[in-house]
Design a protein around this motif. Sequence first.
Motif: not given
Length: 399
Positions: A269, A224-228, A24, A265, A230-231, A234, A272
């Motif tokens: 996302v 999707r991943t856990k991070e994407t 990033k 953000l 969440q982002c 948001e 990824r």
Amino acid sequence: MYTLYCRMYQHAYRGAAYLLPWRKPELITGENSVEKLPALIKGMGIHTILIVTDKGIGSLGLMNGLLLQMDAESLNYTVYDKTVPNPTIENIEDALSIYHMNNCEAIIAFGGGSPMDCAKGVAARVARPDRTIPQMRGQLKVRKRIPTLFAIPTTAGTGSEATLAAVISNPETHEKYAVNDSVLIPHYAVLDPLLTVKLPPRITSTTGMDALTHAVEAYIGRSRTKETIQCSKEAVSLIFANLYGAYSEGENIHARTSMQKASYLAGVVFTRAYVGYVHAIAHTLGGFYSIPHGLANAIILPHVLEYYGASVHKQLAELADTAGISQAGDTAEQKASSFIEAIKKLNEDMDIPAKVSGIVESDIPLMVKRALAEANPLYPVPKILTEKDLFELYRLIKE
């Protein structure tokens, strides 16, 4: 069998993606943060920089603070300001010549998505002098270290300051395509909300809807991943809470700051988790008719989401809950419908049309072919669409 092939390809690509050197950008944020960049550049031992921008940025005086500080730090720089909307191979080659002619060591991309894409194209050509832009089209064809790339977005929408993509147009063939490689992710990104306060309402609205499209397509897809997750949530929440405020009150610093964060953000996302048919169709409209990318996405998004039907009800219901759009007791289908209607209302409130004008019927078969070639089998969409489906979608969006 075709759907199975697409899903197997996406599964393999998703597995391989974990092995890529993801990064990033380091963020420099806050009001007047752009003026901190020259000292950072000098501290890195970089002395000569190519700045890629466009004529509009220069006319607004948005670079004045940056250039004053560049001079104060005794940095050498050359400005390339001929980038056009939907930047071309010619733009990239012209800027590349200036880069080499002045022995530049780094690149600053200053502007919206077009200067960002142009700058990334230049960086790819510096890293790969043996390959043309068409030869690097597609996935992972750069794979060499690029010059240090600093991204300074002046819109809140493209998210290019966080992405691996450079989207290039070829006016001769009416093609618009991406060079995708993780090495193209900028090393630094400056999120200075003061650079966005002079954005006209029309650009504020369409670039903001571009960011929403990134977040939504990444969220409803299968990579999707856990991070994407969440982002994405948001970003969607920030956009619904702040886009109209930024559109209607350009000097609203809170709204502008929130939209910059949302755009960043959403860029993270979709780098990824990828996008989908909205983008594939939008790229053809940009290639054929030079329709601004954000405007195309804004119009197409609700049509594609409705066309997906039950395959996205659960995901859109979750986003509706996140954005505070749904009602207690609603079913997933009702929540999904409310989310789509909220997108339509946001478009309407910002004077974005519901259909695309100017589509020529005889162009549709080639646009369908190109959109399918972009999306299938790569994009991990919730539902694999066919040629027949794409024909139907083009006719749904056509005025």
